[in-house]
Write a protein that holds these residues in place. Structure first.
Motif, PDB file in Angstrom:
ATOM      1  N   VAL A  73       0.759  -1.531  -0.182  1.00  0.00           N
ATOM      2  CA  VAL A  73       0.098  -0.154   0.420  1.00  0.00           C
ATOM      3  C   VAL A  73       0.903   1.115  -0.226  1.00  0.00           C
ATOM      4  CG1 VAL A  73      -1.747   1.289   0.988  1.00  0.00           C
ATOM      5  CG2 VAL A  73      -1.851  -1.071   1.048  1.00  0.00           C
ATOM      6  N   HIS A  74       0.616   2.237  -1.075  1.00  0.00           N
ATOM      7  CA  HIS A  74       1.361   3.391  -1.077  1.00  0.00           C
ATOM      8  C   HIS A  74       0.234   4.112  -0.415  1.00  0.00           C
ATOM      9  CE1 HIS A  74       4.456   1.692  -3.340  1.00  0.00           C
ATOM     10  NE2 HIS A  74       3.440   1.130  -4.030  1.00  0.00           N
ATOM     11  N   ILE A  75       1.584   5.410   0.480  1.00  0.00           N
ATOM     12  CA  ILE A  75       0.329   6.125   1.599  1.00  0.00           C
ATOM     13  C   ILE A  75       0.899   7.610   1.095  1.00  0.00           C
ATOM     14  CG2 ILE A  75      -0.424   6.955   3.995  1.00  0.00           C
ATOM     15  CD1 ILE A  75      -1.060   4.288   3.001  1.00  0.00           C
ATOM     16  N   THR A  76       0.385   8.322   1.523  1.00  0.00           N
ATOM     17  CA  THR A  76       1.104   9.903   0.729  1.00  0.00           C
ATOM     18  C   THR A  76      -0.077  10.880   1.555  1.00  0.00           C
ATOM     19  OG1 THR A  76       0.877   9.404  -2.005  1.00  0.00           O
ATOM     20  CG2 THR A  76       0.742  11.730  -0.797  1.00  0.00           C
ATOM     21  N   GLU A  77       0.900  11.046   2.413  1.00  0.00           N
ATOM     22  CA  GLU A  77       0.133  12.738   3.521  1.00  0.00           C
ATOM     23  C   GLU A  77       0.350  14.085   2.880  1.00  0.00           C
ATOM     24  OE1 GLU A  77       2.461  12.682   6.726  1.00  0.00           O
ATOM     25  OE2 GLU A  77       2.641   9.884   7.138  1.00  0.00           O
ATOM     26  N   PRO A  78      -0.465  14.488   3.713  1.00  0.00           N
ATOM     27  CA  PRO A  78      -0.495  16.422   3.288  1.00  0.00           C
ATOM     28  C   PRO A  78       0.894  16.899   3.503  1.00  0.00           C
ATOM     29  CG  PRO A  78      -1.917  15.502   4.761  1.00  0.00           C
ATOM     30  CD  PRO A  78      -1.178  14.000   4.938  1.00  0.00           C
ATOM     31  N   GLY A  79       0.863  17.006   2.473  1.00  0.00           N
ATOM     32  CA  GLY A  79       2.916  17.600   2.593  1.00  0.00           C
ATOM     33  C   GLY A  79       3.448  17.059   1.872  1.00  0.00           C
ATOM     34  N   LEU A 103      -0.603  16.107  11.473  1.00  0.00           N
ATOM     35  CA  LEU A 103      -0.636  15.979   9.653  1.00  0.00           C
ATOM     36  C   LEU A 103      -1.072  17.726   9.659  1.00  0.00           C
ATOM     37  CD1 LEU A 103      -2.219  12.877   8.185  1.00  0.00           C
ATOM     38  CD2 LEU A 103       0.553  13.081   8.837  1.00  0.00           C
ATOM     39  N   ARG A 104      -1.125  18.170   8.899  1.00  0.00           N
ATOM     40  CA  ARG A 104      -1.271  19.249   8.266  1.00  0.00           C
ATOM     41  C   ARG A 104      -2.480  19.202   7.347  1.00  0.00           C
ATOM     42  NH1 ARG A 104       3.564  21.256   4.618  1.00  0.00           N
ATOM     43  NH2 ARG A 104       3.164  20.745   2.383  1.00  0.00           N
ATOM     44  N   ASP A 105      -3.216  20.070   7.448  1.00  0.00           N
ATOM     45  CA  ASP A 105      -4.429  20.594   6.210  1.00  0.00           C
ATOM     46  C   ASP A 105      -3.683  19.379   4.831  1.00  0.00           C
ATOM     47  OD1 ASP A 105      -5.502  21.281   8.038  1.00  0.00           O
ATOM     48  OD2 ASP A 105      -6.132  23.205   7.345  1.00  0.00           O
ATOM     49  N   ILE A 123      -7.515  15.844   6.029  1.00  0.00           N
ATOM     50  CA  ILE A 123      -7.638  16.054   6.716  1.00  0.00           C
ATOM     51  C   ILE A 123      -7.195  17.943   7.025  1.00  0.00           C
ATOM     52  CG2 ILE A 123      -5.339  16.333   8.561  1.00  0.00           C
ATOM     53  CD1 ILE A 123      -6.155  13.138   8.387  1.00  0.00           C
ATOM     54  N   ILE A 124      -8.087  17.802   7.881  1.00  0.00           N
ATOM     55  CA  ILE A 124      -8.522  19.178   8.608  1.00  0.00           C
ATOM     56  C   ILE A 124      -8.413  19.900   9.608  1.00  0.00           C
ATOM     57  CG2 ILE A 124     -10.621  21.504   8.460  1.00  0.00           C
ATOM     58  CD1 ILE A 124     -11.981  19.663   6.254  1.00  0.00           C
ATOM     59  N   ASP A 125      -7.738  20.582  10.259  1.00  0.00           N
ATOM     60  CA  ASP A 125      -6.908  20.706  11.550  1.00  0.00           C
ATOM     61  C   ASP A 125      -8.106  22.238  11.691  1.00  0.00           C
ATOM     62  OD1 ASP A 125      -5.971  21.747  13.951  1.00  0.00           O
ATOM     63  OD2 ASP A 125      -4.381  21.689  13.418  1.00  0.00           O
TER      64      ASP A 125
END
Length: 127
Positions: A73-79, A103-105, A123-125
């Motif tokens: 599984v390839h995961i991509t985070e915000p940023g 994580l950032r928005d 993802i919303i902070d």
């Protein structure tokens, strides 16, 4: 008839995924791809809604080939940070779970190797 059975199967699988993941009612987000001709990929978080901490993140390939026991599984985070996990078969699905921390928005996405389908949650902070 085949499409109806497949749609019913995907719906039941998504319900089973939610039950087996023990996701609380305040889950921050969940999403699945909705294309019947290929892999059905889902991603969900169990952190508090509006928090930069998504809590435990679970990805699932709900309709993998029967003989497939694991998948990358390839995961991509915000940023843009990217990494890989290994999903293992559980109750007919391939599932991977991880806890990324704050994580950032932005979008947190999962894609299973060999598939062009990507499931993402926002993802919303708001803290």
């Amino acid at each position: 008839m085949n499409r109806l059975l497949r749609a019913l199967s995907v719906g039941l699988t998504a319900t089973a995924l939610a039950i087996t993941l023990d996701v609380p009612a305040h889950a921050a987000a969940s999403a699945c791809t909705h294309h019947f001709s290929g892999p059905q990929v889902c991603i969900s978080t169990d952190g508090d809604a509006g928090s930069e901490n998504p809590g435990r993140v679970t990805t699932a390939w709900t309709n993998p080939p029967r003989g497939k026991r694991t998948a990358t599984v390839h995961i991509t985070e915000p940023g843009g940070m990217r990494y890989t996990l290994t999903a293992r078969r559980s109750r007919g699905q391939l599932i991977a779970t991880f806890t990324p921390g704050a994580l950032r928005d932005g979008k947190l996405c999962a894609r299973y190797q060999g598939s062009s389908r990507t499931a993402c949650v926002q993802i919303i902070d708001r803290t």
